[in-house]
Design a protein around this motif. Structure first.
Motif, PDB file in Angstrom:
ATOM      1  N   SER B 270       0.833  -1.187   0.000  1.00 40.60           N
ATOM      2  CA  SER B 270       0.000   0.000   0.000  1.00 40.60           C
ATOM      3  C   SER B 270       0.880   1.255   0.000  1.00 40.60           C
ATOM      4  CB  SER B 270      -0.882  -0.009   1.243  1.00 40.60           C
ATOM      5  OG  SER B 270      -1.646   1.158   1.277  1.00 40.60           O
ATOM      6  N   ARG B 271       0.566   2.168  -0.901  1.00 37.07           N
ATOM      7  CA  ARG B 271       1.331   3.403  -1.000  1.00 37.07           C
ATOM      8  C   ARG B 271       0.412   4.579  -0.798  1.00 37.07           C
ATOM      9  NH1 ARG B 271       4.788   0.473  -0.790  1.00 37.07           N
ATOM     10  NH2 ARG B 271       6.107  -0.478  -2.390  1.00 37.07           N
ATOM     11  N   LYS B 272       1.025   5.662  -0.334  1.00 39.96           N
ATOM     12  CA  LYS B 272       0.261   6.902  -0.253  1.00 39.96           C
ATOM     13  C   LYS B 272       0.454   7.675  -1.543  1.00 39.96           C
ATOM     14  CE  LYS B 272       0.972   7.465   4.727  1.00 39.96           C
ATOM     15  NZ  LYS B 272       1.822   8.234   5.644  1.00 39.96           N
ATOM     16  N   ILE B 273      -0.618   7.853  -2.235  1.00 39.68           N
ATOM     17  CA  ILE B 273      -0.516   8.503  -3.537  1.00 39.68           C
ATOM     18  C   ILE B 273      -1.433   9.717  -3.580  1.00 39.68           C
ATOM     19  CG2 ILE B 273      -0.850   8.213  -6.030  1.00 39.68           C
ATOM     20  CD1 ILE B 273      -0.469   5.162  -5.451  1.00 39.68           C
ATOM     21  N   HIS B 274      -0.891  10.801  -4.063  1.00 37.28           N
ATOM     22  CA  HIS B 274      -1.706  11.999  -4.241  1.00 37.28           C
ATOM     23  C   HIS B 274      -1.984  12.180  -5.726  1.00 37.28           C
ATOM     24  CE1 HIS B 274      -3.458  15.835  -3.137  1.00 37.28           C
ATOM     25  NE2 HIS B 274      -2.840  16.370  -4.194  1.00 37.28           N
ATOM     26  N   ILE B 275      -3.248  12.434  -6.036  1.00 41.45           N
ATOM     27  CA  ILE B 275      -3.619  12.545  -7.446  1.00 41.45           C
ATOM     28  C   ILE B 275      -4.052  13.968  -7.754  1.00 41.45           C
ATOM     29  CG2 ILE B 275      -5.251  11.766  -9.212  1.00 41.45           C
ATOM     30  CD1 ILE B 275      -5.253   9.050  -7.787  1.00 41.45           C
ATOM     31  N   ILE B 276      -3.471  14.509  -8.812  1.00 40.47           N
ATOM     32  CA  ILE B 276      -3.899  15.820  -9.288  1.00 40.47           C
ATOM     33  C   ILE B 276      -4.628  15.596 -10.595  1.00 40.47           C
ATOM     34  CG2 ILE B 276      -3.142  18.097 -10.085  1.00 40.47           C
ATOM     35  CD1 ILE B 276      -0.628  17.691  -8.308  1.00 40.47           C
ATOM     36  N   SER B 284     -11.105   6.879 -13.409  1.00 41.27           N
ATOM     37  CA  SER B 284     -10.899   5.431 -13.527  1.00 41.27           C
ATOM     38  C   SER B 284      -9.604   5.024 -12.840  1.00 41.27           C
ATOM     39  CB  SER B 284     -10.919   5.002 -14.991  1.00 41.27           C
ATOM     40  OG  SER B 284      -9.668   5.259 -15.577  1.00 41.27           O
ATOM     41  N   LEU B 285      -8.612   5.888 -12.882  1.00 45.32           N
ATOM     42  CA  LEU B 285      -7.349   5.588 -12.196  1.00 45.32           C
ATOM     43  C   LEU B 285      -7.553   5.536 -10.681  1.00 45.32           C
ATOM     44  CD1 LEU B 285      -4.261   5.170 -12.657  1.00 45.32           C
ATOM     45  CD2 LEU B 285      -3.996   7.606 -12.144  1.00 45.32           C
ATOM     46  N   GLU B 287     -10.260   4.772  -9.090  1.00 50.05           N
ATOM     47  CA  GLU B 287     -10.967   3.527  -8.753  1.00 50.05           C
ATOM     48  C   GLU B 287     -10.007   2.351  -8.749  1.00 50.05           C
ATOM     49  OE1 GLU B 287     -14.175   3.446 -11.563  1.00 50.05           O
ATOM     50  OE2 GLU B 287     -15.300   4.971 -10.431  1.00 50.05           O
ATOM     51  N   GLU B 288      -9.179   2.286  -9.801  1.00 49.14           N
ATOM     52  CA  GLU B 288      -8.233   1.173  -9.913  1.00 49.14           C
ATOM     53  C   GLU B 288      -7.276   1.135  -8.722  1.00 49.14           C
ATOM     54  OE1 GLU B 288      -8.079  -0.993 -12.637  1.00 49.14           O
ATOM     55  OE2 GLU B 288      -6.507  -2.128 -11.595  1.00 49.14           O
ATOM     56  N   LEU B 289      -6.677   2.290  -8.453  1.00 45.31           N
ATOM     57  CA  LEU B 289      -5.704   2.359  -7.346  1.00 45.31           C
ATOM     58  C   LEU B 289      -6.376   2.066  -6.011  1.00 45.31           C
ATOM     59  CD1 LEU B 289      -3.669   5.521  -8.441  1.00 45.31           C
ATOM     60  CD2 LEU B 289      -2.864   3.149  -8.447  1.00 45.31           C
ATOM     61  N   PHE B 290      -7.627   2.550  -5.884  1.00 40.53           N
ATOM     62  CA  PHE B 290      -8.371   2.324  -4.646  1.00 40.53           C
ATOM     63  C   PHE B 290      -8.560   0.839  -4.399  1.00 40.53           C
ATOM     64  CE2 PHE B 290     -12.323   1.877  -2.271  1.00 40.53           C
ATOM     65  CZ  PHE B 290     -12.099   2.738  -1.218  1.00 40.53           C
ATOM     66  N   PHE B 291      -8.927   0.121  -5.471  1.00 38.42           N
ATOM     67  CA  PHE B 291      -9.158  -1.313  -5.300  1.00 38.42           C
ATOM     68  C   PHE B 291      -7.870  -2.088  -5.111  1.00 38.42           C
ATOM     69  CE2 PHE B 291     -13.255  -0.215  -7.237  1.00 38.42           C
ATOM     70  CZ  PHE B 291     -14.042  -0.646  -6.187  1.00 38.42           C
ATOM     71  N   GLN B 292      -6.750  -1.465  -5.510  1.00 35.23           N
ATOM     72  CA  GLN B 292      -5.452  -2.098  -5.263  1.00 35.23           C
ATOM     73  C   GLN B 292      -5.012  -1.852  -3.831  1.00 35.23           C
ATOM     74  OE1 GLN B 292      -3.480  -3.864  -7.416  1.00 35.23           O
ATOM     75  NE2 GLN B 292      -4.824  -3.716  -9.202  1.00 35.23           N
ATOM     76  N   GLY B 293      -5.804  -1.098  -3.094  1.00 27.80           N
ATOM     77  CA  GLY B 293      -5.497  -0.887  -1.683  1.00 27.80           C
ATOM     78  C   GLY B 293      -4.591   0.297  -1.413  1.00 27.80           C
ATOM     79  N   MET B 294      -4.423   1.176  -2.399  1.00 30.64           N
ATOM     80  CA  MET B 294      -3.576   2.350  -2.183  1.00 30.64           C
ATOM     81  C   MET B 294      -4.294   3.364  -1.308  1.00 30.64           C
ATOM     82  SD  MET B 294      -0.972   1.529  -3.921  1.00 30.64           S
ATOM     83  CE  MET B 294      -0.661   0.152  -5.025  1.00 30.64           C
ATOM     84  N   GLU B 411       1.453  -0.405 -16.367  1.00 35.54           N
ATOM     85  CA  GLU B 411       2.859  -0.030 -16.186  1.00 35.54           C
ATOM     86  C   GLU B 411       3.000   0.894 -14.979  1.00 35.54           C
ATOM     87  OE1 GLU B 411       4.487   1.781 -19.711  1.00 35.54           O
ATOM     88  OE2 GLU B 411       6.349   2.291 -18.650  1.00 35.54           O
ATOM     89  N   LEU B 412       2.080   1.856 -14.909  1.00 39.80           N
ATOM     90  CA  LEU B 412       2.088   2.798 -13.803  1.00 39.80           C
ATOM     91  C   LEU B 412       1.944   2.067 -12.460  1.00 39.80           C
ATOM     92  CD1 LEU B 412       1.968   5.771 -12.824  1.00 39.80           C
ATOM     93  CD2 LEU B 412      -0.500   5.667 -13.109  1.00 39.80           C
ATOM     94  N   LEU B 413       0.998   1.111 -12.425  1.00 46.36           N
ATOM     95  CA  LEU B 413       0.769   0.353 -11.193  1.00 46.36           C
ATOM     96  C   LEU B 413       2.008  -0.418 -10.788  1.00 46.36           C
ATOM     97  CD1 LEU B 413      -2.837  -0.968 -11.787  1.00 46.36           C
ATOM     98  CD2 LEU B 413      -2.068   0.496  -9.912  1.00 46.36           C
ATOM     99  N   ALA B 414       2.628  -1.029 -11.803  1.00 47.73           N
ATOM    100  CA  ALA B 414       3.823  -1.832 -11.528  1.00 47.73           C
ATOM    101  C   ALA B 414       4.927  -0.960 -10.934  1.00 47.73           C
ATOM    102  CB  ALA B 414       4.280  -2.516 -12.804  1.00 47.73           C
TER     103      ALA B 414
END
Lengths: 344, 421
Positions: B270-276, B284-285, B287-294, B411-414
């Motif tokens: 789990s990472r702390k990510i800030h989205i602008i 959609s990003l 949602e994806e990151l949220f479900f990955q547990g970020m 790629e971004l997720l990886a």
């Protein structure tokens, strides 16, 4: 629905028929024809129709011994059935009857205390015995009800347990009083096991006011009783003042039970069997169930009493013993066949 | 529209424990009001106070101007009917007889049921589809049939208000929709006021006009389903994380549960990510990151923006600015604070104008502070630059200082997951 008046009419007819027939049954061999003649000869205005051709002792036997007995038998059977139906509906419990839930024992103790006081203190308050029985019934009922209650319901299991416990305790007290009563023990005993022998019109008159009052009250609130069968909360939502109706019904049923027990002792299972059987025929609507049960119960008990008089003649079997013989197996059958409903 | 029922300052205690305190609300004629809340929040107790089965410690319930606690049960039953959770009728009444009992409040003591009563009963049974089995014993009915009979009985009361206490709690979904469609039909057709205690939030959102969210015996929130069923409210009252989307047909809020088990499996990465982002470019990003547990934050987003809505429904913390407004310095500062608390920053391909140029400056700030900054799907900034070149300049600076352009989501997720820090 349209069958109902016919059922009632048929039962009234059958009740009258049974009364006449059972009046002819007894040790003295008096034929039905003579019974009719004796009765008609006593009806004011019809006397001239009948020529008296029987011994005058027959008059006494029929009018002062057999008729009050049959009348009393009918009243007792009817009353116990009304009380049973009311208890079953009110407690929403098909195994409730004055006998199984300990109300009869309470009434018996009340009556025993009254008799004990009469004999040992030489007091006479004949008319007061039903009242004492009523008090005993109410007190026993209050104990059983509160013991058995789980939240807002009265489950079968706890009701029966509480009934058994209270009954045993009260029986012990009655036995103790009987011991103390000394030479009167036999009288109290024969009354207690439930019998209709040696009863006369004064007994009928003594209990009739109580029974009429109680039955009228139960009939008056019988529709409310139907609604209470749905559950107390549901009934309240359908506009019934549940607590008020419950109290009235419990008092009325106890009044009836007290009155009956004070003249006939503990006659068991009538209040259980009759409403049950009648419910299978007419359904659970108390407006029809109660009057039908009353007629049915009255008819049942006068026939059972005739059996009691004759089965071991000249010895008379207390009618309570016969009702127990017939009632206990029925009770067991109910317990077993409906086991699922009772969550045993 | 006049007020049908008014609950004023209602408090109820059970064995000296407060169950309800200071409950106030009004129900208008023809309204469908849902009462929701966790177990033990006092929903059923509130319902029982409304129909005077329980007497409150203080407060009043006014039914069309009359104090309900001073009315007779019969009077109450003439205008209020109740459908409980599940009812077992232990005696052998026929369905018809059971429904006819609904007429009891309208009959005098020795009054027999008349033609009118029979008509009302027949109608109620036809509406609820139980006329066809009117002669069967209530003891033989299935759960769904029994509930319909109880509803028919309630309708036979000809009530103004119908109270429902989780009427479909024990029924499967086909019966649930059947019963609630029926209730809604009656609500519309007969202008029947409905107050329902409900467990199922989606059912509540779909069928109710208004909702009361109870928490520990107090009204936590009252309003339309959109106002009441929000991620924050549910999180606060139920203590559980949910995400909220829209029901595909009715467009009412639709609550989905997030199994906790997922948190456990993904915690390690789990990472702390800030989205602008903005304008839906980040949805959609997110949602994806949220479900990955970020653990996500976002900012600055304008209220009402698509990305803002997504963030709200996922329960993502974000800095928000008024709709269609310039980002203020204050919000910008908050945004920078969020960036400082994160592990990395993602910039999505939102159009930039004067209003949101500060978001781009925030990204630049992140790069300068040596935070990893990823430009996601960053197609040519010149095509979405409405600042006359200013945005493109900053963009160029970003890339010069090390922000990476990544066009592919996996790629971004990886990269985010691999990164050790």
């Amino acid at each position: 629905m349209s069958r109902r008046p016919f059922i009632i009419l048929f039962l009234i007819g059958f009740a009258l028929f049974s009364m006449v027939v059972t009046t002819t049954i007894g040790v003295a061999d008096i034929s039905s024809i003579d019974v009719f003649k004796i009765i008609i000869s006593k009806i004011p205005g019809l006397t001239f129709l009948i020529e008296q051709d029987w011994p005058s002792t027959w008059d006494t036997i029929i009018l002062q011994m057999r008729m009050p007995r049959v009348a009393l038998g009918f009243i007792v059977g009817a009353s116990l059935s009304i009380a049973g139906a009311a208890f079953q509906g009110l407690l929403r419990n098909p195994l409730a009857d004055p006998y199984t839930i300990g109300v009869s024992s309470g009434a018996a103790l009340g009556a025993t205390i009254a008799m004990f006081l009469q004999t040992s203190l030489n007091m006479t308050f004949q008319i007061g015995i039903p009242f004492f029985a009523f008090l005993g019934a109410i007190i026993a009922l209050a104990f059983v009800y509160n013991l058995a209650r789980v939240g807002n319901t009265v489950p079968v299991v706890t009701l029966l347990l509480a009934g058994v416990v209270i009954s045993s305790f009260l029986s012990a007290v009655i036995s103790l009083l009987m011991l103390l009563a000394g030479e009167h023990i036999r009288g109290i005993y024969f009354w207690l096991v439930g019998g209709l022998s040696l009863r006369n019109w004064s007994h009928v008159l003594m209990i009739l006011p109580y029974i009429i009052a109680g039955s009228v009250a139960i009939m008056f609130w019988s529709r409310d009783l139907n609604v209470i069968l749905l559950g107390e909360e549901e009934a309240a939502n359908l506009g019934i003042e549940v607590e008020k109706v419950k109290k009235i019904m419990l008092v009325a049923a106890s009044l009836i039970t007290g009155a009956v027990v004070s003249v006939s002792g503990m006659i068991g299972f009538v209040g259980l069997i009759i409403p049950h059987t009648v419910r299978m025929i007419v359904g659970p609507d108390h407006r029809i169930l109660i009057p039908t049960s009353a007629l049915f119960g009255g008819i049942y008990l006068i026939w059972i009493d005739s059996l009691a008089r004759t089965v071991m003649a000249p010895v008379e079997v207390p009618v309570g013993i016969i009702t127990a013989f017939l009632g206990a197996p029925f009770f067991i059958y109910l317990l077993r066949s409906k086991r699922k409903d009772f969550r045993f | 529209m006049y007020v049908n029922l008014k609950v004023h300052d209602l408090s109820f205690t059970y064995q000296s424990l407060p169950v309800l305190s200071g409950v106030n609300f009004e129900v208008k004629k023809g309204d469908v009001l849902g009462i929701i809340g966790p177990n033990g929040s006092g929903k059923s107790t509130l319902l029982k106070n409304i129909n005077a089965l329980l007497k409150p410690l203080k407060g009043s319930v006014m039914l069309e101007g009359d104090n309900i606690f001073k009315m007779s049960r019969q009077k109450i039953a003439q205008s209020m009917a109740v459908v409980p959770q599940d009812t077992s009728i232990g005696f052998n009444f026929s369905v018809y007889e059971a429904v006819m009992m609904g007429r009891v409040p309208h009959l005098g003591r020795f009054q027999k049921e008349g033609e009118d009563d029979r008509t009302v009963v027949k109608e109620s049974m036809e509406v609820t589809n139980c006329w066809s089995f009117k002669d069967r014993s209530v003891m033989e009915l299935s759960g769904g049939e029994r509930q319909r009979v109880i509803l028919a009985r309630a309708l036979a009361q000809e009530p103004e208000i119908i109270l429902l206490d989780e009427p479909t709690a024990f029924l499967d979904i086909s019966y649930q929709t059947e019963i609630f469609d029926l209730i809604k039909e009656l609500n519309i057709g007969k202008n029947l006021t409905v107050i329902a205690v409900l467990h199922d939030l989606n059912l509540a959102a779909q069928y109710c006009d208004h909702l009361i969210l109870l928490n520990k015996g107090e009204i936590y929130k009252i309003g339309t389903p959109d106002e009441v069923i929000t991620v924050d409210n549910i999180q606060e009252v139920y203590g559980t994380k949910v995400i909220i989307s829209k029901h595909p047909v009715s467009k009412t809020p639709y609550v989905s549960l997030l199994p906790r088990i997922q948190d456990k499996f993904v915690k390690a990465i789990s990472r702390k990510i800030h989205i602008i982002g903005g304008g839906g470019s980040a949805s959609s990003l997110m949602e994806e990151l949220f479900f990955q547990g970020m653990q996500l934050t976002a900012g600055v987003l304008n209220v009402g923006d698509k990305d803002w809505e997504t963030a709200k429904n996922l329960g993502i913390g974000c800095t928000e600015e008024l709709p269609f407004s310039f980002l203020s310095g204050e919000k910008h500062g908050e945004n920078l604070e969020m960036i400082k608390n994160s592990d990395s920053v993602i910039l999505t391909n939102t159009p930039f104008g004067r209003g949101n140029l500060k978001n781009l400056e925030a990204a630049l700030f992140a790069v300068e502070k040596n935070f990893p900054v990823y430009i996601y799907e960053g197609f040519d900034v010149r095509l979405r630059d409405y600042t006359g070149g200013e945005a493109a300049d900053i963009f160029q600076k970003l890339k010069d200082k090390g922000a990476r352009e990544i066009a592919n989501k996996s790629e971004l997720l990886a990269i985010i997951k691999d990164k050790n820090d």
